[in-house]
Structures are given as structure tokens and as C-alpha cells.
Design an enzyme around this catalytic site. Structure first.
Site, PDB file in Angstrom:
ATOM      1  N   CYS A 137       1.066  -1.121   0.026  1.00  0.00           N
ATOM      2  CA  CYS A 137       0.017   0.040  -0.012  1.00  0.00           C
ATOM      3  C   CYS A 137       0.739   1.108   0.037  1.00  0.00           C
ATOM      4  CB  CYS A 137      -0.859   0.257   1.209  1.00  0.00           C
ATOM      5  SG  CYS A 137      -2.155  -1.333   1.364  1.00  0.00           S
TER       6      CYS A 137
ATOM      7  N   GLU B  99       0.695   3.858   1.800  1.00  0.00           N
ATOM      8  CA  GLU B  99       1.196   4.337   3.222  1.00  0.00           C
ATOM      9  C   GLU B  99       2.243   3.634   3.707  1.00  0.00           C
ATOM     10  OE1 GLU B  99      -1.725   3.279   2.269  1.00  0.00           O
ATOM     11  OE2 GLU B  99      -3.538   4.101   3.003  1.00  0.00           O
TER      12      GLU B  99
ATOM     13  N   CYS C  49      -5.656   0.860   5.229  1.00  0.00           N
ATOM     14  CA  CYS C  49      -6.208  -0.759   5.496  1.00  0.00           C
ATOM     15  C   CYS C  49      -5.485  -0.895   6.956  1.00  0.00           C
ATOM     16  CB  CYS C  49      -5.804  -1.641   4.440  1.00  0.00           C
ATOM     17  SG  CYS C  49      -3.955  -1.909   4.750  1.00  0.00           S
TER      18      CYS C  49
HETATM   19  N1  THU Z   1      -4.510   0.548  -1.045  1.00  0.00           N
HETATM   20  C1  THU Z   1      -3.485   1.214  -0.412  1.00  0.00           C
HETATM   21  O1  THU Z   1      -2.484   1.555  -1.107  1.00  0.00           O
HETATM   22  N2  THU Z   1      -3.691   2.035   0.449  1.00  0.00           N
HETATM   23  C2  THU Z   1      -5.207   1.678   1.133  1.00  0.00           C
HETATM   24  O2  THU Z   1      -5.604   2.722   2.073  1.00  0.00           O
HETATM   25  C3  THU Z   1      -6.033   1.068   1.002  1.00  0.00           C
HETATM   26  C4  THU Z   1      -5.667   0.136  -0.334  1.00  0.00           C
HETATM   27  C5  THU Z   1      -4.289  -0.251  -2.184  1.00  0.00           C
HETATM   28  C6  THU Z   1      -3.685  -1.710  -2.323  1.00  0.00           C
HETATM   29  C7  THU Z   1      -4.219  -2.374  -3.581  1.00  0.00           C
HETATM   30  O3  THU Z   1      -3.116  -1.779  -4.396  1.00  0.00           O
HETATM   31  C8  THU Z   1      -5.499  -1.359  -3.872  1.00  0.00           C
HETATM   32  O4  THU Z   1      -5.387   0.064  -3.253  1.00  0.00           O
HETATM   33  C9  THU Z   1      -6.430  -1.853  -3.876  1.00  0.00           C
HETATM   34  O5  THU Z   1      -6.981  -2.573  -2.691  1.00  0.00           O
END
Ligand code: THU
Length: 144
Positions: A53, A55, A91
Site C-alpha cells: 500500500c 502508506e 487498511c
Molecule cells: N491500497 C492502498 O494503497 N492504501 C489503502 O489505504 C487502501 C488500499 C491499495 C492496495 C491495492 O493496491 C489497492 O489499493 C486496492 O486494494
């Protein structure tokens, strides 16, 4: 640095997202205590579990640069190729990763492309599992 400024940097970082599988692009901007900004975007992988992710990309790059204290995080997410139009909360894994370095009062800025919402890590992750929950050496039930 204001929350609005940090959101703009997160929106810029979002442009580098590699999200061919989900089609959901996220950018994050993490402000360190000494006023440096570390950015991240989500980086997906054909082995889906290897995805990271935005973050955590921002957090780990900051920590790898020697930072340990942070004052705010901004997150901007939405469908790839479109502007941001809904809030994108972090997440669960990212909440836990942040809790290693950031206090419950740590501010997290979210945007829906128009409004900015500010919440805290403690609101997002109440009763976090932390190092305080791990018995110190000597208090552990040593098996070896
Ligand atoms: N994702 C993030 O990068 N940050 C979040 O806060 C929520 C989800 C990304 C993970 C994945 O690449 C995509 O978003 C869909 O879940």
C-alpha cells in the site's frame, strides 16, 4: 505544513501508483517531525500478496532514510485514471504498521477530492497491539 498541502502532495504521489490489477490508485504523504515529506504510492504485483500500500511505501521509505518520528499523514485514493472522489482510509495492516512509530493522537488527513477529513490513528486503530504487549526478556516463557 498544513493538512491541505500534505493532501496535494499525496495526490501528486498517487500519479506514480502501479495498480494494473485493482485499478485503484493511492498516494500517501508522510510528514516527519523535522518537516520532511516522504511519499508513497501503491505498488501491485502479479502475486497479489506481494502488493504494498501507498502508506507503507511512504512509512518504510521514511524509516529507511533514518526517520522515526512523524507528525501527520495524508492519503488520496480512487479509481485509476480518475480524480479522487471518495475518502480512502488506510487498511488494517497500514494502521498497525503506523502504530509502531506514531501515537494515538497522530493526525491522518483524508480527502474525497473536495473536502478534507482529519482523524487520528487512535480512532482508526483503538486498543492497538504494541511493544508494551510483548513481555520483556526475562519475563518471557523461554522455550530454548
Ligand atoms: N491500497 C492502498 O494503497 N492504501 C489503502 O489505504 C487502501 C488500499 C491499495 C492496495 C491495492 O493496491 C489497492 O489499493 C486496492 O486494494
Amino acid at each position: 505544513m498544513t493538512g491541505e498541502e500534505l493532501i496535494l502532495i499525496a495526490e501528486e504521489a498517487r500519479k506514480n501508483a502501479c495498480a494494473p490489477y485493482s485499478g485503484f490508485a493511492v498516494g500517501a504523504a508522510l510528514l516527519s517531525a523535522d518537516n520532511k515529506v516522504y511519499t508513497g504510492c501503491n505498488i501491485e504485483n502479479s502475486s497479489f500478496g506481494a502488493t504494498c500500500c501507498a502508506e507503507r511505501v511512504a512509512l518504510f521509505s521514511a524509516v529507511a532514510a533514518g526517520e522515526k518520528t512523524f507528525s501527520a499523514l495524508a492519503i488520496a485514493g480512487g479509481k485509476s485514471g480518475e480524480g479522487v472522489n471518495a475518502f480512502c482510509p488506510p487498511c488494517g495492516i497500514c494502521r498497525q504498521a503506523l502504530s509502531e512509530f506514531c501515537s494515538p493522537e497522530f493526525p491522518v488527513y483524508l480527502t474525497d477530492g473536495g473536502q478534507i477529513k482529519v482523524t487520528t490513528l487512535g480512532t482508526l486503530l483503538p486498543e492497538a497491539f504494541t511493544k508494551e504487549n510483548i513481555p520483556k526478556k526475562g519475563e518471557r516463557h523461554e522455550t530454548v
